[in-house]
Design an enzyme around this catalytic site. Sequence first.
Site, short mmCIF file in Angstrom:
data_model
loop_
_atom_site.label_atom_id
_atom_site.label_comp_id
_atom_site.label_asym_id
_atom_site.label_seq_id
_atom_site.Cartn_x
_atom_site.Cartn_y
_atom_site.Cartn_z
N GLU A 120 0.83 -1.21 0.00
CA GLU A 120 0.00 0.00 0.00
C GLU A 120 0.87 1.25 0.00
O GLU A 120 0.55 2.23 -0.67
CB GLU A 120 -0.94 0.02 1.22
CG GLU A 120 -1.94 -1.12 1.28
CD GLU A 120 -3.04 -1.04 0.22
OE1 GLU A 120 -3.05 -0.08 -0.55
OE2 GLU A 120 -3.86 -1.97 0.16
N ASP A 126 -4.42 -9.62 -8.54
CA ASP A 126 -4.78 -8.64 -9.57
C ASP A 126 -3.63 -7.82 -10.18
O ASP A 126 -3.29 -7.95 -11.36
CB ASP A 126 -5.88 -7.71 -9.05
CG ASP A 126 -5.61 -7.13 -7.64
OD1 ASP A 126 -4.54 -7.42 -7.08
OD2 ASP A 126 -6.46 -6.40 -7.12
N GLU A 176 -18.52 -6.26 -2.37
CA GLU A 176 -17.15 -6.78 -2.29
C GLU A 176 -17.03 -8.18 -2.85
O GLU A 176 -16.01 -8.55 -3.41
CB GLU A 176 -16.65 -6.76 -0.84
CG GLU A 176 -16.13 -5.41 -0.38
CD GLU A 176 -14.86 -4.99 -1.09
OE1 GLU A 176 -14.91 -4.66 -2.29
OE2 GLU A 176 -13.79 -4.94 -0.46
N GLU A 223 -12.37 0.32 -9.44
CA GLU A 223 -12.00 -0.57 -10.55
C GLU A 223 -12.99 -0.58 -11.70
O GLU A 223 -12.62 -0.62 -12.87
CB GLU A 223 -11.78 -2.01 -10.04
CG GLU A 223 -10.47 -2.25 -9.32
CD GLU A 223 -10.46 -1.73 -7.89
OE1 GLU A 223 -11.50 -1.24 -7.42
OE2 GLU A 223 -9.40 -1.81 -7.24
C1 DMJ Z 1 -6.38 0.44 -5.04
O1 DMJ Z 1 -5.65 0.83 -3.94
C2 DMJ Z 1 -5.50 -0.14 -6.09
O2 DMJ Z 1 -6.16 -0.08 -7.29
C3 DMJ Z 1 -5.09 -1.56 -5.79
O3 DMJ Z 1 -4.37 -2.16 -6.82
C4 DMJ Z 1 -6.25 -2.44 -5.44
N1 DMJ Z 1 -7.43 -1.73 -5.33
C5 DMJ Z 1 -7.46 -0.51 -4.59
C6 DMJ Z 1 -8.82 0.13 -4.72
O4 DMJ Z 1 -9.85 -0.76 -4.76
#
Ligand code: DMJ
Length: 931
Positions: free
Chosen positions: A147, A294, A388, A406
């Site tokens: 993060e 992802d 979610e 997203e």
């Molecule tokens: C974001 O912090 C980024 O896109 C991350 O890759 C995963 N998703 C969150 C938001 O949903």
Amino acid sequence: MSEAGGGRGCGSSVPQRAPWSLVAATAAFCLVSATSVWTAGAAPMSREERQKLGNQVLEMFDHAYGNYMEHAYPADELMPLTCRGRVRGQEPSRGDVDDALGKFSLTLIDSLDTLVVLNKTKEFEDAVRKVLRDVNLDNDVVVSVFETNIRVLGGLLGGHSLAIMLKEKGEYMQWYNDELLQMAKQLGYKLLPAFNTTSGLPYPRINLKFGVRKPEARTGTETDTCTACAGTLILEFAALSRFTGATIFEEYARKALDFLWEKRQRSSNLVGVTINIHTGDWVRKDSGVGAGIDSYYEYLLKAYVLLGDDSFLERFNTHYDAIMRYISQPPLLLDVHIHKPMLNARTWMDALLAFFPGLQVLKGDIRPAIETHEMLYQVIKKHNFLPEAFTTDFRVHWAQHPLRPEFAESTYFLYKATGDPYYLEVGKTLIENLNKYARVPCGFAAMKDVRTGSHEDRMDSFFLAEMFKYLYLLFADKEDIIFDIEDYIFTTEAHLLPLWLSTTNQSISKKNTTSEYTELDDSNFDWTCPNTQILFPNDPLYAQSIREPLKNVVDKSCPRGIIRVREESFRSGAKPPLRARDFMATNPEHLEILKKMGAASSIDAEDGLRFMQEMIELSSQQQKEQQLPPRAVQIVSHPFFGRVVLTAGPAQFGLDLSKHKETRGFVASSKPYNGCSELTNPEAVMGKIALIQRGQCMFAEKARNVQNAGAIGGIVIDDNEGSSSDTAPLFQMAGDGKDTDDIKIPMLFLFSKEGSIILDAIREYEEVEVLLSDKAKDRAAILKGKMIPSYIINSNPEMENEEQPSSENDSQNQSAEQITSSSQEVDLVDQESPEESSLNSQPESPSPADTDNAASVSASEQNSKPMENHETTSLDGECTDLDNQLQEQSETEEDSNPNVSWGKKVQPIDSILADWNEDIEAFEMMEKDEL
Ligand code: DMJ
């Protein structure tokens, strides 16, 4: 534009040019060409309307950012219900979610480049000065490496990228001297100790002041990390190296990626969700494109775009081929096991996978992108937001929605690629839903439960970093943006990195690459070549023709790819396979079929496998069906006007609110309060909704007593002080074992904290009217025919400020006459859907009284799990019961078996079925016993 790439050839018809050129440049081409030839399908949207929507996005951003700056800064995030900053350590811990908060003004940093995209250059300049003046990166706080990288390092680098662009233009940022870059470098060095493992995979957490593994660090003992956590560093780290010339960052990120690539499951070419950072063993062997994996895939393709290194494209294509082979079951994307990729690992999908259609656009594979996006949009239309997690039959599995971006991201990329105005309409719906359901006086609040419309006191920084960027760009024309967006690539947090980095400081690019690449023959890339025919369709109705068959997919049962194909072949006369839902233990023919399923033919084997899967799904579904979803108690009288929504438990008896119209009425406490005997105050509860305390007798008895007194509904309030739906799982009130058909009124249950909001409201305002329903109602519908203050109706934020009560006292003293005199009659007499209503129900600006009430709605920040979701704990963390079951089973398998080929669908099914033989025998035994 960078001349990066010249990637792997995809056959003679495809130019030897990096697919990324199909990203920005060709998407723009599509936009221009497609809009100019558009003749039918969704009606084109006028420039005027697009501008109006763009302006709406700007106003919404101001509302979110302005409230953060005014009420939360320098805290990391805004708590929009209580209208204050979230400071780690000062609020109840939310577990992993809090690892994004490092006491470094996260939201400000994450918003930097959004300010420039939204043409707020002056505000950007101020924000950069604040970051340089106020932000400290040396805090004794343990943060997530992932993060911190995507949000803070990415935010600083995005800010730097646009700061130097502005400086070069000559008007703004003339004083800027790479200060953000220096901060980014400082942060980069702080993250490096996390990579001190033999594998090169980083520890998941680091102490910003003490690093890892020192006693003071309070971290460094972890053994596992998620694949996305270790594989989503290369863009930021490589940019940092190339901007500064310090090669170490790119080298570390490459090493981690190399290791993950080496560890891919060799026969399926898939990766698991979590990996041991010391041994490299897969800890969770399920594999999808959502939570936990992802952005690993995203960064492989984008690393190729940014750095022009063929190996990244080759890896991406190999994984993509596997994804399309096993995980993609258009329009679904379903997790499978890496060793048994024909076996689904879940019966639900998570919201994070909504980015995938966007990535498919970047790759040039438009058809499945359109299909998955359409499926997701239908789920959104059903619940207003993407929950979610949702099941393959599109029911809510995990009802939270933290305003994730997203889906907006994929909508933007699909619009760029197709030019289909349909996607503008989709964006418009997203804007409307945000304003209708998530907007609160002090920002935008995450949805705690998309079914009831209740809120959480949370506005994540990614909402500002991503959502507003993609929505604004969706409606913007080239001239609306002060720089050329196509010169940049979006990171996973939508931060902008310039493509010219590909030609800067390239010396490090391959230095540490450990992998060797075997040439893969072209058949491996059947799914993956950017097909210019598809990418640039001449048919203006192309996207629509793909969407059309999926129009009602959410209303029907789940279309599983493999099943669909098989069923078609049975239409020609052959007997259809036995489905779990039709199975009857007393039917000898069924038993015979079941026995045969273990036999040799691959078709039988396939049926057997499916039958067993369906049995598992069915039993978990049946378990769920016995549980009613939560209900909503919405306070609709002054001064709440529908803004306070309390999550309530249903009853197994009385009026079913999901089947009937909501019940609306004033509340009155019953006497005795426990409702366990005939009421002594029937005149007070007659025609009202009775409040009753839990305890001392059965729920059904309470219901009968208040019903006999003439109540039109009942709310049972928990006697257990301090209980809340934030911290305790909701339950349904059971009957008393007798026939409860005599109970006709609706009954709901509230925990003590939620119940006390109603009790406090009675003390304060005497007359309190509530709505009992299965889902919170749109405020426009609630206010129909009511005299209401104009500040509620008026959507102009300035007007709100003019007319809102300016203080708590003002608000409380506002008499009915005052309300009437400053109000407008809302002339909407009969029931009309919220969408049809012309009433714009923008919320008023906050008054302390309002926010206090809102605060108590979500006083605790613990993530509560709605009843349906009892098995799910975290998208990034543990698995569901089913996951665990299947995972345990797969853990008994060997880690990798290169001799097994999953290339053909029939072969592995036989071997998979062998595992199920025991179960089938057990079934037979069971049936015999029953017979
Ligand atoms: C974001 O912090 C980024 O896109 C991350 O890759 C995963 N998703 C969150 C938001 O949903």
